[in-house]
Design an enzyme around this catalytic site. Structure first.
Site, PDB file in Angstrom:
ATOM      1  N   LYS A  99       6.279   3.922   9.861  1.00 35.00           N
ATOM      2  CA  LYS A  99       5.479   3.928  11.178  1.00 35.00           C
ATOM      3  C   LYS A  99       6.287   2.362  11.933  1.00 35.00           C
ATOM      4  O   LYS A  99       6.592   2.171  12.909  1.00 35.00           O
ATOM      5  CB  LYS A  99       4.186   3.466  11.237  1.00 35.00           C
ATOM      6  CG  LYS A  99       3.433   4.804  10.525  1.00 35.00           C
ATOM      7  CD  LYS A  99       1.925   4.694  10.645  1.00 35.00           C
ATOM      8  CE  LYS A  99       1.464   3.425   9.951  1.00 35.00           C
ATOM      9  NZ  LYS A  99       1.820   3.611   8.212  1.00 35.00           N
ATOM     10  N   ARG A 140      -6.979   4.391  12.956  1.00 33.41           N
ATOM     11  CA  ARG A 140      -7.302   4.925  11.516  1.00 33.41           C
ATOM     12  C   ARG A 140      -8.078   5.529  11.126  1.00 33.41           C
ATOM     13  O   ARG A 140      -8.699   5.838  10.032  1.00 33.41           O
ATOM     14  CB  ARG A 140      -6.792   3.812  10.656  1.00 33.41           C
ATOM     15  CG  ARG A 140      -5.383   3.403  10.649  1.00 33.41           C
ATOM     16  CD  ARG A 140      -5.167   2.493   9.546  1.00 33.41           C
ATOM     17  NE  ARG A 140      -3.983   1.651   9.907  1.00 33.41           N
ATOM     18  CZ  ARG A 140      -2.911   1.230   8.827  1.00 33.41           C
ATOM     19  NH1 ARG A 140      -3.031   1.649   7.723  1.00 33.41           N
ATOM     20  NH2 ARG A 140      -2.202   0.386   9.242  1.00 33.41           N
ATOM     21  N   ARG A 160       9.790  -2.411  -1.085  1.00 29.74           N
ATOM     22  CA  ARG A 160       9.714  -3.067   0.163  1.00 29.74           C
ATOM     23  C   ARG A 160       9.738  -4.823  -0.136  1.00 29.74           C
ATOM     24  O   ARG A 160       9.204  -5.154  -1.053  1.00 29.74           O
ATOM     25  CB  ARG A 160       8.734  -2.872   1.055  1.00 29.74           C
ATOM     26  CG  ARG A 160       8.603  -3.923   2.129  1.00 29.74           C
ATOM     27  CD  ARG A 160       7.578  -3.234   3.359  1.00 29.74           C
ATOM     28  NE  ARG A 160       6.666  -2.773   3.012  1.00 29.74           N
ATOM     29  CZ  ARG A 160       5.737  -2.341   3.812  1.00 29.74           C
ATOM     30  NH1 ARG A 160       5.789  -2.094   4.787  1.00 29.74           N
ATOM     31  NH2 ARG A 160       4.284  -2.003   3.443  1.00 29.74           N
ATOM     32  N   ARG A 166       4.811  -7.662  -0.472  1.00 30.18           N
ATOM     33  CA  ARG A 166       3.531  -7.922   0.171  1.00 30.18           C
ATOM     34  C   ARG A 166       2.400  -7.708  -1.083  1.00 30.18           C
ATOM     35  O   ARG A 166       2.639  -6.974  -2.036  1.00 30.18           O
ATOM     36  CB  ARG A 166       3.275  -6.619   1.218  1.00 30.18           C
ATOM     37  CG  ARG A 166       3.283  -7.144   2.569  1.00 30.18           C
ATOM     38  CD  ARG A 166       3.238  -6.201   3.582  1.00 30.18           C
ATOM     39  NE  ARG A 166       2.312  -5.194   3.598  1.00 30.18           N
ATOM     40  CZ  ARG A 166       2.065  -4.200   4.426  1.00 30.18           C
ATOM     41  NH1 ARG A 166       2.927  -3.977   5.378  1.00 30.18           N
ATOM     42  NH2 ARG A 166       0.974  -3.226   4.466  1.00 30.18           N
ATOM     43  N   ARG A 225      -4.649   2.631  -0.928  1.00 35.23           N
ATOM     44  CA  ARG A 225      -4.129   2.915   0.563  1.00 35.23           C
ATOM     45  C   ARG A 225      -3.862   4.419   0.693  1.00 35.23           C
ATOM     46  O   ARG A 225      -4.552   4.759   1.993  1.00 35.23           O
ATOM     47  CB  ARG A 225      -2.940   2.020   0.862  1.00 35.23           C
ATOM     48  CG  ARG A 225      -3.136   0.436   0.936  1.00 35.23           C
ATOM     49  CD  ARG A 225      -2.046  -0.441   0.727  1.00 35.23           C
ATOM     50  NE  ARG A 225      -1.014  -0.205   1.856  1.00 35.23           N
ATOM     51  CZ  ARG A 225       0.332  -0.672   1.641  1.00 35.23           C
ATOM     52  NH1 ARG A 225       0.879  -1.028   0.437  1.00 35.23           N
ATOM     53  NH2 ARG A 225       0.888  -0.357   2.752  1.00 35.23           N
TER      54      ARG A 225
END
Ligand code: AP5
Length: 213
Positions: free
Chosen positions: A13, A88, A127, A160, A171
Site C-alpha cells: 500500500k 481498517r 523491510r 520497525r 497484524r
C-alpha cells in the site's frame, strides 16, 4: 480523485500509493506514518497509539477517525487524496462515508492489493526504514547502495518494531478479523478494484493505473 489503498500489512500500500500520489499530484495520507510521527513527537495520542502498534494491534477507531477528519480538511486535500491504511474497520468506513456526504464528495476507487499472507512475512521481515527521512528499503527486493545507510540522506536504516515475525502474524490476524471484511462493504458499493500485489513493483503500478484511466 479520492482513492483508498486497501490490503494486508505488507501488500505494498505504501510503496504503490506514494508512486500514484506523485503521478497525480495529490497527497498520500498514511495513518501508520502519522501515528509513528505522533509517537516520535511524544504527543498524548502518539504514546497511546504506540502501545497498540508495538503489539501489532489496531489503534482505537476514535483516535484514527479524529486524525483523518482533521487531515482531510487541509487545503492540499481539496483536489483529492489517497488514503493508505484507512479505513481498517467498519466504524472507520462508515465515519468516512459520513464525512464525504457532509462535504458533498464521493470515493472514486478502492484499490485492493491482494497477496498471499506468507509473502507478506518475507516482505516485512526484510523491510528497513531510514531513521531520518523514512525512505523504505528491502534487504533483498530493494537494497540500499551502501548497506545500512539511506541512499537519499545517509541516515541509519532500522527495522520497525512491528516488523518481527510474531508481530507480523498478530497484524495479519487483526487484518483478517477486522479489516478484510471491508472488501465486501466496498464490493457492494461497486468501487473495489482488485490488483494482484505479487511481482515487480512497476508492473503492479501499471495494473493499478489501468483502473484509474
Ligand atoms: P501501517 O504503517 O499502515 O502498516 P501496515 O498496514 O501493516 O502496512 P505496511 O506499512 O506494513 O505495509 P504496506 O502495505 O504499506 O507495504 P509497503 O509498501 O510498506 O500501520 C502500522 C500500525 O499502525 C498498524 O498495525 C496499527 O497498529 C496502526 N494503524 C494504522 N492505521 C490504522 C487504522 N486505520 N486503524 C487502526 N490502527 C491503525 O511494503 C512492505 C515491504 O515490501 C517494503 O520493504 C517494500 O519495499 C516491499 N515491497 C513492496 N512491494 C513489493 C513488491 N512488489 N515486491 C517485493 N517487495 C515489495
Amino acid at each position: 480523485m479520492r482513492i483508498i489503498f486497501f490490503g494486508a500489512p505488507g501488500s505494498g500500500k505504501g510503496t504503490q500509493s506514494k508512486l500514484i500520489a506523485a503521478k497525480y499530484g495529490i497527497p498520500q495520507l498514511s495513518t501508520g506514518d502519522m501515528l509513528r510521527q505522533a509517537a516520535k513527537d511524544g504527543t498524548e495520542v502518539g504514546l497511546l497509539a504506540k502501545r497498540a502498534m508495538d503489539q501489532g494491534m489496531l489503534v482505537s477507531d476514535e483516535i484514527i477517525i479524529g486524525i483523518i477528519e482533521e487531515r482531510t480538511k487541509a487545503e492540499d486535500c481539496r483536489k483529492g487524496y489517497i488514503l493508505d491504511g484507512f479505513p481498517r474497520s467498519l466504524p472507520q468506513a462508515k465515519s468516512l462515508d459520513e464525512t464525504l456526504i457532509q462535504n458533498g464528495q464521493g470515493l472514486d476507487h478502492v484499490i485492493y492489493l491482494e497477496i498471499d499472507p506468507e509473502r507478506v512475512v518475507e516482505r516485512l521481515t526484510g523491510r528497513r526504514v531510514c531513521s531520518e527521512c523514512g525512505e523504505e528499503y528491502h534487504v533483498s527486493f530493494k537494497p540500499p547502495k551502501n548497506e545500512g545507510l539511506c541512499d537519499k540522506c545517509e541516515g541509519a536504516l532500522i527495522q520497525r518494531d512491528d516488523d518481527h515475525e510474531e508481530k507480523i502474524r498478530t497484524r495479519l490476524a487483526a487484518y483478517a478479523e477486522t479489516t478484510e471484511p471491508l472488501a465486501e462493504y466496498y464490493q457492494n458499493k461497486g468501487i473495489i478494484r482488485r490488483v494482484k500485489a505479487e511481482g515487480e513493483i512497476p508492473q503492479i503500478t501499471e495494473a493499478i493505473e489501468k483502473w484509474l484511466q
